[in-house]
Motif scaffolding. Structure first.
Motif, PDB file in Angstrom:
ATOM      1  N   CYS A 164       0.925  -1.032   0.011  1.00 40.87           N
ATOM      2  CA  CYS A 164      -0.041  -0.035   0.049  1.00 40.87           C
ATOM      3  C   CYS A 164       0.770   1.176   0.037  1.00 40.87           C
ATOM      4  O   CYS A 164       2.092   0.998   0.408  1.00 40.87           O
ATOM      5  CB  CYS A 164      -0.822   0.043   1.305  1.00 40.87           C
ATOM      6  SG  CYS A 164      -2.016   1.336   1.192  1.00 40.87           S
ATOM      7  N   CYS A 166       0.888   3.732   2.168  1.00 42.87           N
ATOM      8  CA  CYS A 166       1.277   3.901   3.350  1.00 42.87           C
ATOM      9  C   CYS A 166       2.232   2.905   3.775  1.00 42.87           C
ATOM     10  O   CYS A 166       2.618   3.192   5.128  1.00 42.87           O
ATOM     11  CB  CYS A 166      -0.110   3.792   4.120  1.00 42.87           C
ATOM     12  SG  CYS A 166      -0.493   1.866   4.530  1.00 42.87           S
ATOM     13  N   HIS A 186      -7.946  -3.994   3.450  1.00 42.50           N
ATOM     14  CA  HIS A 186      -7.029  -2.880   3.864  1.00 42.50           C
ATOM     15  C   HIS A 186      -7.595  -1.368   3.370  1.00 42.50           C
ATOM     16  O   HIS A 186      -7.616  -0.455   4.124  1.00 42.50           O
ATOM     17  CB  HIS A 186      -5.363  -3.079   3.525  1.00 42.50           C
ATOM     18  CG  HIS A 186      -4.533  -1.996   3.716  1.00 42.50           C
ATOM     19  ND1 HIS A 186      -4.058  -2.060   5.173  1.00 42.50           N
ATOM     20  CD2 HIS A 186      -4.306  -0.553   3.152  1.00 42.50           C
ATOM     21  CE1 HIS A 186      -3.103  -0.731   5.010  1.00 42.50           C
ATOM     22  NE2 HIS A 186      -3.526  -0.215   3.986  1.00 42.50           N
ATOM     23  N   HIS A 194      -5.643   5.124   0.663  1.00 44.84           N
ATOM     24  CA  HIS A 194      -4.877   3.997   0.473  1.00 44.84           C
ATOM     25  C   HIS A 194      -4.984   3.012  -0.715  1.00 44.84           C
ATOM     26  O   HIS A 194      -6.207   2.719  -0.911  1.00 44.84           O
ATOM     27  CB  HIS A 194      -5.210   3.105   1.735  1.00 44.84           C
ATOM     28  CG  HIS A 194      -4.730   3.782   3.176  1.00 44.84           C
ATOM     29  ND1 HIS A 194      -3.779   3.204   3.859  1.00 44.84           N
ATOM     30  CD2 HIS A 194      -5.362   4.889   3.737  1.00 44.84           C
ATOM     31  CE1 HIS A 194      -3.834   3.951   5.039  1.00 44.84           C
ATOM     32  NE2 HIS A 194      -4.648   4.878   4.925  1.00 44.84           N
TER      33      HIS A 194
HETATM   34 ZN   LIG Z   1      -2.470   1.536   3.416  1.00 47.52          ZN
END
Ligand SMILES: [Zn+2]
Length: 245
Positions: A164, A166, A186, A194
């Motif tokens: 991801c 992030c 997620h 995300h």
């Molecule tokens: Zn993420």
């Protein structure tokens, strides 16, 4: 000995002492027949008219046409080297009419591709065995349509990682389905910012390599008849030189 050379040999043994008979002749309008007395089933017939030639007889019939100024007499197109691939462009029924799917060509490509992948070091261990058992020994390779489906679906030792933006990864979700579930969860739990991407870490497949592979060979009877034409034109020429002399 190549397939081509084998057909050339067959042709030679099929026509040991055939004689030419001119059934009709009027300029470039011709009907010639080549047959051996009694012992042979092999018959070759040639019909020509301006810009056209048909070869017929015991090995099937093929119609060539070429509307070029220097091809009014189509015998001029068939002197010298036997070139079935090149001549297929003159077939009235088209080149594809004499192209046959050839399983052994496909197998050779598969072996070469797999060997290269192993040599280049990107194929997971055990790939050779998997390709042999699941692809090369697969009955679906007999048909071109189902063969390409087998190739499209085959993969071995594929490991992917979902990452991801992030920084989170699915390292714990080793298997494919679990990884996909991880990505969905997620994104849903963390919101729009995300975005999960999938990266392949390793694994073997055929990708679209097979799009470029030549899987066709020329029809046996077509190649045989190409030899027949050149041989017949040679006999015809020899007979006419004798007459002229
Ligand atoms: Zn993420």
């Amino acid at each position: 000995m190549s397939e081509r050379e084998r057909i050339a040999e067959h042709f030679k043994s099929d026509v040991p002492n055939h004689k030419i008979t001119t059934q009709r002749e009027d300029g470039t309008l011709r009907y010639l027949r080549f047959a051996a007395p009694k012992t042979s089933m092999t018959v070759i017939e040639l019909v020509t008219w301006p810009h056209n030639l048909v070869v017929a007889g015991s090995h099937g019939s093929f119609h060539f046409a070429h509307y070029a100024a220097d091809r009014e007499d189509m015998f001029d197109a068939f002197r010298g080297q036997v070139s079935p691939g090149h001549w297929a462009r003159m077939l009235v029924n088209g080149r594809d009419s004499v192209a046959e799917y050839n399983r052994s060509l496909l197998e050779a490509h598969i072996r070469e591709y797999t060997r290269d992948a192993i040599r280049e070091g990107w194929a997971p261990r055990g790939v050779g065995k998997a390709v042999t058992e699941e692809v090369l020994q697969n009955d679906y390779l007999d048909d071109k349509g189902s063969a390409t489906r087998v190739l499209g679906e085959f993969e071995y030792g594929v490991k992917e990682r979902r990452e991801c933006s992030c920084g989170a990864t699915d390292d714990d979700a080793a298997r494919f389905e679990a990884g996909v579930m991880w990505a969905i969860r997620h994104e849903r739990e963390n919101g729009e910012k995300h975005a999960v991407r999938t990266r392949r870490l390793e694994g073997f497949d055929f990708g679209d390599a097979w799009f470029d592979w030549n899987l066709h060979s020329l029809d046996y009877h077509y190649v045989w008849q190409c030899h027949a034409i050149v041989w017949a034109v040679g006999l015809y020429d020899a007979a006419h030189q004798v007459v002229a002399a």
